[in-house]
Design an enzyme around this catalytic site. Structure first.
Site, PDB file in Angstrom:
ATOM      1  N   CYS A 169     116.388  25.539 -19.209  1.00  0.00           N
ATOM      2  CA  CYS A 169     116.987  25.709 -17.719  1.00  0.00           C
ATOM      3  C   CYS A 169     118.421  26.493 -17.737  1.00  0.00           C
ATOM      4  O   CYS A 169     119.265  26.527 -17.865  1.00  0.00           O
ATOM      5  CB  CYS A 169     116.942  24.350 -17.617  1.00  0.00           C
ATOM      6  SG  CYS A 169     116.799  24.567 -15.547  1.00  0.00           S
ATOM      7  N   GLU A 174     112.244  26.417 -18.070  1.00  0.00           N
ATOM      8  CA  GLU A 174     112.101  26.798 -17.110  1.00  0.00           C
ATOM      9  C   GLU A 174     113.321  27.998 -15.915  1.00  0.00           C
ATOM     10  O   GLU A 174     114.797  26.772 -16.108  1.00  0.00           O
ATOM     11  CB  GLU A 174     113.157  24.221 -15.817  1.00  0.00           C
ATOM     12  CG  GLU A 174     112.167  24.618 -14.507  1.00  0.00           C
ATOM     13  CD  GLU A 174     112.086  23.433 -14.032  1.00  0.00           C
ATOM     14  OE1 GLU A 174     110.645  22.855 -14.060  1.00  0.00           O
ATOM     15  OE2 GLU A 174     112.696  22.738 -13.459  1.00  0.00           O
TER      16      GLU A 174
HETATM   17  C1  LIG Z   1     111.630  24.685 -10.963  1.00  0.00           C
HETATM   18  C2  LIG Z   1     112.566  25.007  -9.616  1.00  0.00           C
HETATM   19  C3  LIG Z   1     114.036  24.417 -10.015  1.00  0.00           C
HETATM   20  C4  LIG Z   1     115.124  24.435  -9.418  1.00  0.00           C
HETATM   21  N1  LIG Z   1     116.747  23.588  -9.723  1.00  0.00           N
HETATM   22  C5  LIG Z   1     117.701  23.956  -8.741  1.00  0.00           C
HETATM   23  C6  LIG Z   1     118.803  22.483  -8.868  1.00  0.00           C
HETATM   24  O1  LIG Z   1     118.924  22.189  -9.802  1.00  0.00           O
HETATM   25  N2  LIG Z   1     120.374  23.485  -8.294  1.00  0.00           N
HETATM   26  C7  LIG Z   1     119.951  24.598  -7.600  1.00  0.00           C
HETATM   27  O2  LIG Z   1     120.895  24.544  -6.769  1.00  0.00           O
HETATM   28  N3  LIG Z   1     118.233  25.717  -7.781  1.00  0.00           N
HETATM   29  C8  LIG Z   1     117.858  25.841  -8.238  1.00  0.00           C
HETATM   30  N4  LIG Z   1     116.710  26.058  -7.903  1.00  0.00           N
HETATM   31  C9  LIG Z   1     117.096  27.409  -6.992  1.00  0.00           C
HETATM   32  C10 LIG Z   1     116.726  26.797  -5.468  1.00  0.00           C
HETATM   33  O3  LIG Z   1     114.801  26.337  -5.795  1.00  0.00           O
HETATM   34  C11 LIG Z   1     116.794  27.643  -4.851  1.00  0.00           C
HETATM   35  O4  LIG Z   1     116.232  29.008  -4.731  1.00  0.00           O
HETATM   36  C12 LIG Z   1     118.146  28.165  -4.479  1.00  0.00           C
HETATM   37  O5  LIG Z   1     118.927  26.853  -4.025  1.00  0.00           O
HETATM   38  C13 LIG Z   1     118.864  29.098  -2.946  1.00  0.00           C
HETATM   39  O6  LIG Z   1     118.018  29.146  -2.046  1.00  0.00           O
HETATM   40  P1  LIG Z   1     118.257  28.756  -0.867  1.00  0.00           P
HETATM   41  O7  LIG Z   1     117.493  28.419   0.450  1.00  0.00           O
HETATM   42  O8  LIG Z   1     119.812  29.247  -0.693  1.00  0.00           O
HETATM   43  O9  LIG Z   1     118.720  30.329  -0.675  1.00  0.00           O
HETATM   44  P2  LIG Z   1     116.995  31.953   0.268  1.00  0.00           P
HETATM   45  O10 LIG Z   1     117.686  31.588   1.399  1.00  0.00           O
HETATM   46  O11 LIG Z   1     116.153  31.675  -0.252  1.00  0.00           O
HETATM   47  O12 LIG Z   1     117.816  33.086  -0.218  1.00  0.00           O
HETATM   48  C14 LIG Z   1     117.807  33.644  -1.754  1.00  0.00           C
HETATM   49  C15 LIG Z   1     118.323  35.168  -2.109  1.00  0.00           C
HETATM   50  O13 LIG Z   1     118.146  35.607  -1.264  1.00  0.00           O
HETATM   51  C16 LIG Z   1     119.621  36.482  -0.733  1.00  0.00           C
HETATM   52  N5  LIG Z   1     118.268  36.681   0.821  1.00  0.00           N
HETATM   53  C17 LIG Z   1     118.040  35.704   1.817  1.00  0.00           C
HETATM   54  N6  LIG Z   1     116.929  35.853   2.424  1.00  0.00           N
HETATM   55  C18 LIG Z   1     117.691  37.603   2.398  1.00  0.00           C
HETATM   56  C19 LIG Z   1     116.805  38.811   3.229  1.00  0.00           C
HETATM   57  N7  LIG Z   1     116.086  38.896   4.402  1.00  0.00           N
HETATM   58  N8  LIG Z   1     117.290  40.901   2.489  1.00  0.00           N
HETATM   59  C20 LIG Z   1     117.976  40.210   1.914  1.00  0.00           C
HETATM   60  N9  LIG Z   1     118.543  39.096   1.122  1.00  0.00           N
HETATM   61  C21 LIG Z   1     117.853  37.975   1.847  1.00  0.00           C
HETATM   62  C22 LIG Z   1     120.396  35.319   0.175  1.00  0.00           C
HETATM   63  O14 LIG Z   1     121.315  35.681   0.555  1.00  0.00           O
HETATM   64  C23 LIG Z   1     119.961  34.637  -1.491  1.00  0.00           C
HETATM   65  O15 LIG Z   1     120.987  35.344  -1.969  1.00  0.00           O
HETATM   66  C24 LIG Z   1     115.659  25.944  -8.461  1.00  0.00           C
HETATM   67  C25 LIG Z   1     114.703  26.184  -8.505  1.00  0.00           C
HETATM   68  C26 LIG Z   1     113.179  26.282  -9.191  1.00  0.00           C
HETATM   69  C27 LIG Z   1     111.763  26.735  -8.641  1.00  0.00           C
END
Ligand SMILES: Cc1cc2nc3c(=O)[nH]c(=O)nc-3n(C[C@H](O)[C@H](O)[C@H](O)COP(=O)(O)OP(=O)(O)OC[C@H]3O[C@@H](n4cnc5c(N)ncnc54)[C@H](O)[C@@H]3O)c2cc1C
Ligand code: SF4
Ligand code: SF4
Length: 401
Positions: free
Chosen positions: A359, A399
């Site tokens: 993971c 995962e």
């Molecule tokens: C099964 C699973 C389990 C998970 N477990 C965990 C966990 O236990 N802990 C954990 O921390 N995370 C976990 N994740 C990941 C989590 O779901 C998120 O993906 C993570 O926290 C990022 O989400 P966010 O909304 O902060 O970022 P987002 O807003 O989704 O952005 C993601 C990235 O894209 C960039 N971005 C966003 N918009 C733009 C744009 N318009 N142009 C360019 N770049 C952009 C951001 O700067 C960032 O770097 C898990 C994911 C999965 C699928």
């Protein structure tokens, strides 16, 4: 004269509730049947040929959804969904019913073939508890109260990983170790669409942070510019948030004290393994099965749960920390440590009661895979045959995100 067979199709759909909009399916589809707008990823029924190439690469399983319909859902309809429609009763004549049966058989066969070709369908361990899934969705979320939010990584480190505790009060929210939950950030995006939920692994055991508390813990890394991780990391105690799920029916812990469990992670990939360790400690402290943790980080200061992990006795949890950026020290990754423990690893892999869990960051599987292959080779085991056999018997789980 017999009535003509009615037109029915088995439509391939994506579950907007658990899809993480990672674009993998759109990149994978050989005929460009997958497309997206600012809201959802969708499959064009007019183009999809049911080749199943997209099924195994999808990290959430949200692409493996099917409905029998007499009129396919249009792209516009799918773009507007916040959850999948239920399977409607399809009113057809006898010829139509036979056509539906044939479709069901056809899609099941194709799925089976695709999964075999890609190392088999993920299966839960036989001894795992029965998970509850999709109890709450975006339309009907659970409300949780933040009862704790503290930093796990050293204040001097630029990696902010936090332990966040969510209390569900009197709402039922049953989880098993290894499941995830969805977090709904309030408000809408630039296009006016509700934000899609992000998934986070449950980092506590099924009976909560304290025995029989109706709460759970998350391990969340603050991502630069990330919407949901920053929302979560900034939440004060007492804040109310909306939660969906639970999700995940295969990445589950074997509920068997004799099971050996090899856990390999980086960063927040440690979250489910904290849950696994807590479950063993509370429910089966004298378990005969080995619990081994290979945990990679750049430096000790960036390793979540570093302090508490030191206190877990070796008898309960064998720990192998691997650091890749400690000044004046060689870089050690999880695969290097697996290689240096090759003898014990091969012995465990040869045991039919051993389970492997990986993971963390996407891409980490390939290095680990090569290290397992090396360990097996040195012990005259064939990893290329063992791995799919373990996967099919619910003993190999990945995962990554
Ligand atoms: C099964 C699973 C389990 C998970 N477990 C965990 C966990 O236990 N802990 C954990 O921390 N995370 C976990 N994740 C990941 C989590 O779901 C998120 O993906 C993570 O926290 C990022 O989400 P966010 O909304 O902060 O970022 P987002 O807003 O989704 O952005 C993601 C990235 O894209 C960039 N971005 C966003 N918009 C733009 C744009 N318009 N142009 C360019 N770049 C952009 C951001 O700067 C960032 O770097 C898990 C994911 C999965 C699928
Ligand atoms: S989670 Fe699955 S369905 Fe959603 S975009 Fe990624 S690969 Fe496609
Ligand atoms: S089943 Fe094949 S054609 Fe259909 S969306 Fe998936 S990859 Fe594309």
């Amino acid at each position: 004269m017999d009535a003509p067979v009615q037109e029915v199709i088995k439509q391939h759909l994506i579950d907007p509730e658990i899809c993480i909009r990672c674009n993998t399916c759109e990149e994978t589809c050989p005929v460009d049947a997958v497309t997206h707008d600012g809201n959802n990823y969708v499959v064009d029924a007019g183009i999809c040929n049911h080749c199943m190439d997209c099924i195994s690469p999808c990290p959430t399983g949200s692409i493996d959804n099917w409905r029998v319909v007499t009129r396919p859902y249009s792209l516009q309809e799918q773009f507007s969904w916040s959850e999948l429609p239920t399977q409607e009763d399809v009113a057809v004549n006898a010829g139509g019913a036979a056509a539906i049966d044939a479709l069901e058989d056809d899609v099941s066969r194709l799925l089976e073939e695709a999964r075999k070709g890609l190392g088999g369908k993920p299966v839960a361990p036989h001894s795992a508890g029965k998970p509850t899934v999709n109890l709450y969705n975006r339309g009907k979320p659970a409300t949780a109260t933040v009862t704790g939010n503290f930093r796990l990584t050293d204040a001097a480190s630029d990696s902010d990983i936090r332990h966040i505790i969510l209390d569900f009060g009197n709402q039922p929210f049953p989880v098993l170790e290894g499941q995830s939950i969805g977090i709904v950030v309030p408000g809408v995006d630039a296009g006016g669409n509700a934000h899609h939920p992000r998934l986070y692994s449950v980092a506590s055991s099924r009976d909560g942070e304290k025995r029989n508390a109706n709460n759970l813990a998350l391990t969340v890394k603050r991502v630069d510019g990330g919407l949901c991780s920053n929302y979560l990391c900034d939440l004060p105690r007492g804040a109310k948030i909306q939660v969906t799920g639970p999700f995940g029916a295969t990445f589950l812990m074997p509920d068997d004290p004799a099971a050996n469990i090899i856990m390999i992670c980086t960063g927040t990939g440690s979250a489910p393994f904290r849950g696994f360790t807590e479950r063993r400690r509370r429910a089966m402290p004298d378990a005969a099965g080995r619990l081994l943790l290979f945990f990679g980080a750049r430096r000790p200061e960036e390793l979540p749960y570093f302090g508490p992990l030191q206190k877990v006795p070796e008898k309960l949890l064998g720990k192998f920390f691997c650091y890749s950026r400690v000044p004046n020290e060689p870089r050690v990754y999880v695969q290097d440590r697996i290689r240096s423990e090759a003898g014990e690893i091969a012995k465990l892999l040869a045991d039919s009661n051993t389970h492997v869990y990986i993971c963390g960051l996407r891409g980490m599987e390939s290095g680990v895979d090569e290290a397992f292959a090396d360990a097996c080779r040195a012990a005259s085991l064939d990893w290329s045959a063992l791995k799919p056999a373990m996967r099919e018997s619910g003993r190999y789980h990945v995962e990554t995100y």
